[in-house]
Design a protein around this motif. Structure first.
Motif, mmCIF file in Angstrom:
data_model
loop_
_atom_site.group_PDB
_atom_site.id
_atom_site.type_symbol
_atom_site.label_atom_id
_atom_site.label_comp_id
_atom_site.label_asym_id
_atom_site.label_seq_id
_atom_site.Cartn_x
_atom_site.Cartn_y
_atom_site.Cartn_z
ATOM 1 N N ALA A 176 4.953 4.401 -6.484
ATOM 2 C CA ALA A 176 6.065 3.538 -6.889
ATOM 3 C C ALA A 176 5.723 2.070 -6.576
ATOM 4 N N PRO A 177 4.611 1.574 -7.157
ATOM 5 C CA PRO A 177 4.105 0.249 -6.773
ATOM 6 C C PRO A 177 5.108 -0.885 -7.031
ATOM 7 N N ASP A 178 6.039 -0.671 -7.969
ATOM 8 C CA ASP A 178 6.996 -1.745 -8.269
ATOM 9 C C ASP A 178 8.242 -1.658 -7.390
ATOM 10 N N LYS A 179 8.265 -0.687 -6.465
ATOM 11 C CA LYS A 179 9.487 -0.462 -5.681
ATOM 12 C C LYS A 179 9.325 -0.891 -4.216
ATOM 13 N N GLY A 205 16.033 4.583 -7.512
ATOM 14 C CA GLY A 205 15.156 4.923 -8.626
ATOM 15 C C GLY A 205 13.826 5.547 -8.238
ATOM 16 N N LEU A 206 13.652 5.934 -6.971
ATOM 17 C CA LEU A 206 12.402 6.603 -6.613
ATOM 18 C C LEU A 206 12.463 8.069 -7.033
ATOM 19 N N SER A 207 11.339 8.559 -7.536
ATOM 20 C CA SER A 207 11.273 9.965 -7.945
ATOM 21 C C SER A 207 11.297 10.859 -6.712
ATOM 22 N N GLY A 235 0.825 -1.213 0.000
ATOM 23 C CA GLY A 235 0.000 0.000 0.000
ATOM 24 C C GLY A 235 0.851 1.251 0.000
ATOM 25 N N ILE A 236 1.909 1.268 0.796
ATOM 26 C CA ILE A 236 2.808 2.431 0.851
ATOM 27 C C ILE A 236 3.421 2.685 -0.528
ATOM 28 N N ALA A 237 3.940 1.610 -1.142
ATOM 29 C CA ALA A 237 4.536 1.748 -2.473
ATOM 30 C C ALA A 237 3.510 2.296 -3.456
ATOM 31 N N GLU A 238 2.265 1.838 -3.296
ATOM 32 C CA GLU A 238 1.202 2.276 -4.202
ATOM 33 C C GLU A 238 0.901 3.770 -4.014
#
Lengths: 436, 436
Positions: B179-182, B209-211, B172-175
């Motif tokens: 950044a759902p794939d991170k 690679g996170l924005s 959920g946090i990634a979503e």
């Protein structure tokens, strides 16, 4: 997709099988502890140099070898799986000689592996259960092992007879009949006395190279009868000319004498035909048979004078026996001797109709567990039929049902799964019932 | 002759080591039994087709392979030693699905083998101790496992903290930060928060690679503080836009709620940095750390949704934990928490001056053992100093000495090996003392 399977000759043990096996092992352990034996364990893998040449040419072929992996595979020493518990024990004694207290009383319960052709009752992985005293030649060690046999089988409820022989007596017999090099031939032949009769035994003795005089001289021994004491008296006369033979008789007499002093009630029978382990036993030889069921030896052993010589430590005398767990398992199954409690360790299952009921059940279960009661809570409020079927299949004797009425009253509808009776009880009442 | 040795990375276990290990295992078993878990065992060898591809490329290389022997060696399927207890358990569930009662509550305590490079604390043979419930997605299963952790460590006397996380919350946090794939990158980075601080964590997140927006959005989560309840409240707000995230929060809330209902006193901490087993856990993730000693995780586990899919049986959800026996052993050693009784199970040693005395001792020992008292008789009438040294080295607390005077009086000179005091007692008196 391929159906999952396990290697030929190996077994999975289910919950009930494990409960039964643990019952056997814990009975044996408890008795060992009464006599001051303590447990050790050795690794499943031993170096091939430890294993090779210890089990004869046939044995070497039955060793499971482990492939070395990794970069230096070629440099790493070869390894194999443990074939028995005796060689690792001998290796252990030598390796740890400086920290071991002698006499060293140890037991070991671990699996061993043999690349035998699997067949009924013969597995490639099976447990051995060995108990030994090393570093003393006191015959009290033999006597205590016999007492252990008595107590283990008394606790398990199996009627047994222990057959006792002595390698020195056999050597004496061979000596006095003038065939000192034929001890094993003689023993193997007279082992068949019950089955084939005295004439055929004599034929076989002659075939095995005994002279007519030797066969003739052996007849009084084949005709020995009476109880242990009178057999020993006759043997003393027959073996009068053999020092080693008389030593064997004296050892047997001392063992019987001490057994009587400690009031041993086990049936112990002097059995000159017992030929087990003649290649390495040097004194007492034991074998235990169940009386009420057809089964080979369920326990056996003997005294050896040189356990650790193969590893460079001479003159370590010891005596040990091995309990055959798989056969004891089969005897208990055949005679239906397992305690009923082994069917289920869980004493009560909570079955609920809803989430609030489940929370109440979890509270009740926590309280009961703190009192040492073994409790399961069926984790979902599914149909009561399914929860009951679960209790039934797991042989759980009581189900505490919680519906909205019970929840409101903070009580439990307790169902006895054997009689089918139901009664409304408080948690306190349930606790008292289960602890009674 | 070569000094005997064992393969690198394997161990012998001496009597005291076994007593300690058995203490750990029997404590754990007793607690498992209170919750209705029952033991199974699987063979040491599995087919290579069962093992291969289950542990990643690295794992495959660490499998110990067994060489086939015998005539049909080339035709026999390849075998290897068990690498963990999870894959054999999954294989067991599928193979025996028709006879298993679900939910299936099993535990398994067996050695596993890995061809890892041996180093301090890392062995090629070590025991695992796994407990799992499969066939239910009820969160009561998680709660009971946490209660088991509480009770095991309460009994062992080790203060612990259980860290709890949930894979769905991490997803959920990634979503919500876009950044759902991170998810794994994020968790691995924030796992270092305590060590390297928030600025360096943010650097690492960007490197992974996170924005900038995603890192910015993550800040409220990095700054979460307060107790579990307030953290969960904040998370509920932060994850409002993520269905899976809210599901994870609801699961955590239910677990905490049930723990409070059953009055669990264990320190349980919501720990969003806990990244253990992210490749296969799908819900709860657990890790237990000892509070009073520097040691990694001593117990860990989580919920998985597809244990048996690899063997063609989909949708079997389960949750399990594994107790790290070797680390628990080290913690108990470091904190000196083993019960003193483990030093010796023998309660009294009989020491004798002659053969008649030895026979009297054997009688006394037999009487005491029938009362459940653990007794050794030193089997030879050697010098008293040697018999005393034996008792001392084995930490036996009492020695009952029998000389000609004691024999004549049918009494025992009882020496307390700790205080050195001696007193003449009858067998009856000794029995009462030892049973008190």
């Amino acid at each position: 997709m391929q159906k999952p399977a396990i290697p030929k000759g190996t077994r999975d043990f289910s919950q009930i099988e494990m409960a039964r096996r643990n019952y056997i092992f814990s009975t044996i352990r408890d008795v060992f502890a009464l006599y001051g034996f303590a447990q050790i364990e050795t690794p499943a893998m031993e170096l091939m140099s430890t294993l090779m040449g210890k089990y004869g040419e046939e044995g070497d072929k039955l060793l499971f070898r482990i492939q070395n992996s990794g970069e230096k595979a070629n440099e790493a020493p070869e390894k194999g799986l443990r074939y028995d518990l005796t060689v690792p024990f001998a290796r252990y004694v030598v390796q740890h000689r400086d920290t071991i207290q002698f006499p060293f009383k140890r037991y070991q319960i671990q699996p061993v592996w043999r690349a035998d052709r699997p067949q009924k009752g013969r597995y490639r992985e099976f447990y051995q259960c060995d108990v030994d005293v090393v570093g003393t030649d006191s015959l009290l060690a033999e006597v205590e092992l016999i007492q252990i046999v008595e107590e283990v089988y008394r606790r398990l409820g199996i009627n047994v007879c222990l057959h006792l022989n002595n390698r020195k007596v056999l050597a004496g017999i061979a000596e006095v009949i003038g065939a000192p090099d034929k001890m094993i031939d003689i023993t193997v032949a007279i082992d068949k006395l019950d089955k084939i009769g005295v004439d055929k035994v004599n034929d076989e003795l002659r075939e095995r190279g005994l002279s007519a005089e030797a066969v003739e001289a052996l007849q009084p021994i084949l005709n020995l009868s009476g109880d242990n004491i009178s057999k020993l008296q006759s043997l003393r006369t027959i073996l009068a000319g053999s020092e080693i033979g008389l030593k064997g008789v004296a050892e047997l007499e001392e063992v019987f004498n001490k057994l009587s002093i400690v009031d041993c009630r086990l049936s112990v029978e002097l059995d000159l035909c017992l030929a087990r382990g003649l290649n390495y036993y040097t004194g007492a030889i034991f074998e235990v048979k169940a009386l009420d069921v057809q089964m080979g030896s369920i326990t056996g052993g003997g005294r050896y004078d040189n356990l650790t010589g193969i590893f460079g430590m001479p003159d370590v005398s010891g005596v040990g026996i091995s309990f055959g767990a798989d056969r004891i398992y089969d005897v208990l199954t055949e005679l239906d001797l397992y305690p009923a409690e082994l069917q289920s360790t869980t004493q009560v299952l909570f079955a609920c109709f809803g989430e609030d009921e489940l929370n109440f059940a979890a509270q009740c279960a926590t309280t009961l567990r703190a009192q040492g009661i073994r409790v399961e809570v069926y984790p979902e409020a599914v149909k009561m039929k399914r929860q009951m079927a679960y209790a039934d299949a797991k042989h759980i004797p009581y189900v505490a049902i919680i519906g909205s009425n019970e929840l409101a009253e903070q009580k439990l509808m307790l169902k006895n799964m054997i009689t089918g009776e139901q009664q409304l009880v408080s948690l306190q009442q349930l606790s008292e019932m289960l602890q009674a």
